[in-house]
Design an enzyme around this catalytic site. Sequence first.
Site: not given
Length: 624
Positions: A2, A74, A101, A497
């Site tokens: 966020c 998010w 948060g 990866e």
Amino acid sequence: MCGIVGYIGTKQAQSILVSGLEKLEYRGYDSAGIATIDQNKIDCVRAKGKLQNLRTKLETSSNSSPIGIGHTRWATHGKPEEYNAHPHTDTARRIAVVQNGIIENYRELRDNLKTKGHEFRSDTDTEVIPHLLAECFKQGAVTLLDAVQKAVHQLEGAFAIAVLSADHPDELIVARQQAPLVLGIGDGEFFCASDTPALVQYTQVVVQLENEEIARLTTGGYQVYNFKGEPVKKTPRTLNWNPIAVEKQGFKHFMAKEIYEQPAVVRTCLEAYLDPDWTVDSNQSPIKLDLPESIYENLEHIQIVACGTSLHAGMVGRYLLEHLAQIPTFVQYASEFRYAPPPVMANTLTIGITQSGETADTLAALEIEIFRRKNQPSAKQARVMAVTNRTDSAIARLVGTVIDTHAGMEIGVAATKTFMGQLMAFYFLSLEIAYRRKTITNQRMQDLIDGLKKLPSQIEIILESQEKYIEELSHSFLDTQDVIFLGRGINFPIALEGALKLKEISYIHAEGYPSGEMKHGPIALLDAKVPVVAVAVPGTVYEKAISNAQEAKARDSHLYGVVSAEDKDAAEIFDKVLPIPHVDELLSPVLTVIPMQLMSYHIAAMRGLDVDQPRNLAKSVTVE
Ligand code: M6R
């Protein structure tokens, strides 16, 4: 995760907030919203999905308010729907709040506030804050600062908030508890944001808020307080940021631009960390990391904590540290270390790797390490450092000692150039420790340095010669559902990866395995529909890696080989070869990762996916 922004000044807040959010969209893009004060009322506009949807909604707005807050989300608590988008307001819609948060005790607070008549309209944890502020006013708070000060004491968790009140239209209050928040200082205008890219086009003068700090912003200035209400003196610092660096500069996606920036990252790291005058006859180290001596004293073990791509860099790092410096090294997922740390070992260096410098799991793992060392009388104080791309980040402030990866701002959610910077950090660290432990000869050092210096142009060769070919080849992945990546030794992390890059941006299921491990189970997955990408470059495991690749071919898998350009037999073994210039095996990950990055990029782009902002992800993972 966020992103929050805030503005107070004399200009139209709306456009400043939206352009700030654009620079923070990497932190989340499930919804976006802004709140301003217009005609003595909170004007709140929110939209589900990308920022573009909010922009469309704002097209007809004539709001010229010079104060406001904004958010890009998010989703953690509640689906990514408009009713869960920030800003959230109190029942009377006089107070608006954005938060980054998690408010851990939100259920308890919400239940309590509901009994007092507060009406909730979302499923989020954040919504408790405006209601709590309204309740603080009911209970006697007079100023907005006072109300926020009372409220933050009741909030548990990690959060950064910005608060707007229609009854206090000349001020913005912001507060920080473990989530990042920076103030931007302009001329008669002030900003706040989760990260500096949102500010740099308006001001380069910033003030970093620390944990348990609150700031009051007005057009006349700003004042910072701690949660106890005591004024805190802050010293602004001036950034040296080029706003152009956060543009695509002609590339279709940030990820493509960032892949192409990798030679420059390696060059910058070479300049920063290598003594140009060193020769094989010198009697001092060629490496200039400038770390405190205490990092190296009686060093016996190294433990590395990280997540995702950073973890893969740590796995390459482990190989280098063990091979070059002969130092036992352990790599652990930061999220696992948090709750199951290994027993405390003496003379151990702990390294957190994080490009963003704010990954909650990595931060917490390091905090735990510092805490448990302080509390174990027999163990020495924690010896902790970070490898990060953000030397002003929470992690850098926590540990104090950092190796800067010098990659510049990375916007694409898929990490590419920051991974390159992390690899560089581990080459220099392991060479420095090897030099000090006398586990490397000057001649081997010289050979590796020569090899390191060739890497930027070798990456350029791969980019120039492979890009078009890989783009064409990506079409054969149109209907692919599973891909297996294989690598051995120092290239096993590169297989991991390659798989991570592919799955996160193309949504194709992919797994990376140590080549030799396939036959112990995963080989059962293989058939003509499951392509295999294998790294097989000259070195200690070349023959073995080739045999393992052939085992996959025998199961009808289409075989792609990341091989040396000098390997004359490769074309017979692999269905398609992705050649890289000849390189020392220890340096090979720097080159073998490039075709993997190009493959995942082109497959995702060919599928028409949102390469830079893949679904469900965010660039900074600031929640547990
Ligand atoms: O900022 P960090 O390096 O701590 O981030 C760690 C992971 O979240 C990150 O590498 C993630 O896996 C990337 N999306 C990988 O491309």
